[in-house]
Design an enzyme around this catalytic site. Structure first.
Site, mmCIF file in Angstrom:
data_model
loop_
_atom_site.group_PDB
_atom_site.id
_atom_site.type_symbol
_atom_site.label_atom_id
_atom_site.label_comp_id
_atom_site.label_asym_id
_atom_site.label_seq_id
_atom_site.Cartn_x
_atom_site.Cartn_y
_atom_site.Cartn_z
ATOM 1 N N HIS A 67 14.258 51.434 -54.677
ATOM 2 C CA HIS A 67 14.668 49.949 -54.047
ATOM 3 C C HIS A 67 16.087 49.831 -54.653
ATOM 4 O O HIS A 67 16.565 48.666 -54.049
ATOM 5 C CB HIS A 67 13.725 48.938 -54.181
ATOM 6 C CG HIS A 67 13.677 48.304 -55.832
ATOM 7 N ND1 HIS A 67 12.823 48.736 -56.710
ATOM 8 C CD2 HIS A 67 14.441 47.381 -56.432
ATOM 9 C CE1 HIS A 67 12.924 48.056 -57.888
ATOM 10 N NE2 HIS A 67 14.018 47.299 -57.853
ATOM 11 N N ASP A 112 8.665 54.535 -55.581
ATOM 12 C CA ASP A 112 9.600 53.527 -55.898
ATOM 13 C C ASP A 112 10.473 54.571 -56.882
ATOM 14 O O ASP A 112 10.828 54.092 -58.139
ATOM 15 C CB ASP A 112 9.503 52.351 -56.518
ATOM 16 C CG ASP A 112 10.568 51.503 -56.604
ATOM 17 O OD1 ASP A 112 11.644 51.686 -55.926
ATOM 18 O OD2 ASP A 112 10.582 50.439 -57.537
ATOM 19 N N SER A 208 15.742 46.863 -62.898
ATOM 20 C CA SER A 208 15.053 47.713 -62.019
ATOM 21 C C SER A 208 15.827 49.202 -62.271
ATOM 22 O O SER A 208 17.158 48.957 -62.351
ATOM 23 C CB SER A 208 15.107 47.455 -60.486
ATOM 24 O OG SER A 208 14.430 46.226 -60.241
#
EC number: 3.4.21.-
Length: 262
Positions: A67, A112, A208
């Site tokens: 992402h 992911d 992230s």
């Protein structure tokens, strides 16, 4: 009366300092400059805005979260203080990007993960070195290290110049299934559950893609969580590196038949 006023003012100053100190990070501290030589910073090319973290796994490859992908990405290695002008030798571009199942169709519980081949290899130094892939799966109950340039306040966003580090616990996957019913997590998944159930310590927005390191091994990639960050009984989700080892290693080895695993 003068003495009472002086003592009262000192008490106010102490309380003010304590409140400011508690707001400095979401449960972590500034990383030691020698602690994160594998940590990379991903930027959006045109806006020059910081996006995510990532992990250097050898001189030519970086692992991060799917992402975090953008059409145009800059990757900086050997970064500690983002306010310091980067050397051009620290800058890389993606030569190739690989997604699990060959499609950028990640979910909160699967896929992911993004493997990036750099446009040219990096030279190792005191502040640039790879983090080894795991030799065995992680053990629930392990104390794990997280790090990144993500926001140090939540729900407001305040990005630090220097990465912050914290210790969290690797939890049973069922803890995350119970904590996040809105995610509708399946019974089994390629993700890890980690956090501090008492709250106060957590990864957050723009952490992230960074690493989850358990017992010295690269076990997870910062993926998803609930907001605001660091709430009690709300651990976060991390892509499980060990479950993607064959895919990672075969792509790096140049095999074309495993780029789209089932």
């Amino acid at each position: 009366m003068v003495l009472i006023r002086v003592l009262a003012n000192l008490l106010i100053l102490q309380l003010s300092y304590a409140q400011k100190s508690s707001e400095l990070v979401i449960g972590g501290d500034e990383c030691n400059i020698n602690e994160h030589n594998f940590l990379v910073a991903l930027y959006e090319y045109w806006s020059q805005s910081f996006l995510c973290g990532g992990t250097l796994i050898n001189g030519e490859w970086v692992l991060t979260a799917a992402h975090c992908d953008r059409k145009h990405i800059l990757i900086y290695v050997g970064v500690h203080d983002r306010s310091v002008q980067f050397d051009k030798e620290q800058r890389r571009f993606p030569k190739e990007k690989y997604f699990f199942n060959c499609r950028n169709n990640f979910t909160k519980w699967d896929k992911d993960i993004m493997l990036i081949r750099l446009n040219k290899p990096v030279s190792y130094s005191e502040h640039i070195a790879p983090l080894s892939l795991p030799s065995s799966p992680p053990i629930v109950g392990s104390v794990c290290r997280v790090m990144g340039w993500g926001t140090i306040k939540s729900p407001q966003e305040t990005l630090p110049d220097v990465p912050h580090c914290a210790n969290i616990n690797l939890l049973d996957y069922e803890v995350c299934r119970t904590a996040h019913p809105q995610f509708r997590l399946p019974a089994t998944s390629r993700i890890l559950c980690a956090g501090v159930l008492e709250g106060g310590i957590d990864t957050c927005h723009r952490d992230s893609g960074g690493p989850l390191i358990c017992n010295g091994e690269f076990q997870g990639i910062v993926s998803w969580g609930d907001g605001p960050c660091a709430q009690p009984d709300k651990p976060a989700l991390y892509s499980k590196v060990f479950d993607h080892l064959d895919w990672i290693q075969n792509i790096i080895a140049g095999s074309e038949t495993v780029n789209c695993p089932s």
